[in-house]
Design a protein around this motif. Structure first.
Motif, PDB file in Angstrom:
ATOM      1  N   MET A 131       0.842  -1.171   0.000  1.00 31.92           N
ATOM      2  CA  MET A 131       0.000   0.000   0.000  1.00 31.92           C
ATOM      3  C   MET A 131       0.891   1.239   0.000  1.00 31.92           C
ATOM      4  N   ALA A 132       0.734   2.112  -0.995  1.00 32.52           N
ATOM      5  CA  ALA A 132       1.535   3.323  -1.106  1.00 32.52           C
ATOM      6  C   ALA A 132       0.986   4.404  -0.175  1.00 32.52           C
ATOM      7  N   VAL A 133       1.845   4.903   0.702  1.00 30.33           N
ATOM      8  CA  VAL A 133       1.463   5.950   1.637  1.00 30.33           C
ATOM      9  C   VAL A 133       2.369   7.153   1.394  1.00 30.33           C
ATOM     10  N   THR A 134       1.753   8.291   1.108  1.00 27.85           N
ATOM     11  CA  THR A 134       2.498   9.528   0.884  1.00 27.85           C
ATOM     12  C   THR A 134       2.100  10.528   1.952  1.00 27.85           C
ATOM     13  N   LEU A 135       3.094  11.200   2.513  1.00 28.74           N
ATOM     14  CA  LEU A 135       2.875  12.225   3.523  1.00 28.74           C
ATOM     15  C   LEU A 135       3.507  13.523   3.064  1.00 28.74           C
ATOM     16  N   TRP A 136       2.686  14.563   2.889  1.00 24.76           N
ATOM     17  CA  TRP A 136       3.219  15.905   2.663  1.00 24.76           C
ATOM     18  C   TRP A 136       3.530  16.427   4.053  1.00 24.76           C
ATOM     19  N   HIS A 137       4.819  16.589   4.327  1.00 24.67           N
ATOM     20  CA  HIS A 137       5.322  16.706   5.690  1.00 24.67           C
ATOM     21  C   HIS A 137       6.141  17.967   5.894  1.00 24.67           C
ATOM     22  N   ASN A 138       5.969  18.555   7.074  1.00 21.91           N
ATOM     23  CA  ASN A 138       6.827  19.636   7.549  1.00 21.91           C
ATOM     24  C   ASN A 138       7.329  19.190   8.914  1.00 21.91           C
ATOM     25  N   PRO A 139       8.602  18.809   9.016  1.00 23.33           N
ATOM     26  CA  PRO A 139       9.115  18.287  10.283  1.00 23.33           C
ATOM     27  C   PRO A 139       9.057  19.282  11.444  1.00 23.33           C
ATOM     28  N   ARG A 179       7.195  13.595   1.530  1.00 20.53           N
ATOM     29  CA  ARG A 179       7.469  14.717   0.634  1.00 20.53           C
ATOM     30  C   ARG A 179       7.575  15.963   1.498  1.00 20.53           C
ATOM     31  N   LEU A 180       8.766  16.512   1.575  1.00 20.17           N
ATOM     32  CA  LEU A 180       8.988  17.757   2.300  1.00 20.17           C
ATOM     33  C   LEU A 180       8.518  18.886   1.382  1.00 20.17           C
ATOM     34  N   TYR A 181       7.225  19.133   1.422  1.00 18.11           N
ATOM     35  CA  TYR A 181       6.585  19.970   0.416  1.00 18.11           C
ATOM     36  C   TYR A 181       7.058  21.421   0.424  1.00 18.11           C
TER      37      TYR A 181
END
Length: 108
Positions: free
Chosen positions: A1-9, A31-33
């Motif tokens: 299952m592909a899981v994508t996270l648009w992330h800001n640490p 993805r560090l958008y």
């Protein structure tokens, strides 16, 4: 299952989303958008998965744009990715804005 996270640490909600996904044993494509801003096509694809208009993906900072046409909102988010609400989690063809984090549970 592909899981994508648009992330800001730097964001606590985004870190909580990542922890939740990792605790579930999921491999997450982060993805560090802010550094790797999505283009207009990627934003439209994410909006389709979210089943939301572009205005719903705006952070509070972008409130002045809420009543603008869809294309203008998307162009503003491409130009200034900090306007994009976070975190955004996509699994397959479905996505949620992870505020609150429980929204991610519903996606799983």
């Amino acid at each position: 299952m592909a899981v994508t996270l648009w992330h800001n640490p730097r964001c606590s909600k985004s870190r909580a989303a990542l922890a939740l996904l990792e605790d579930k044993g999921l491999a997450v494509d982060i993805r560090l958008y802010l550094q790797d801003a999505p283009d207009a096509e990627a934003l439209r694809e994410m909006l389709a998965a979210l089943e939301l208009p572009a205005s719903a993906l705006l952070r509070k900072d972008g409130a002045a744009l809420k009543d603008r046409p869809e294309a203008e909102i998307i162009a503003a988010m491409v130009e200034t990715p900090a306007l994009i609400e976070r975190p955004v989690v996509r699994i397959g063809e479905r996505a949620v804005i992870g505020r609150p984090t429980e929204a991610i549970e519903d996606l799983l």
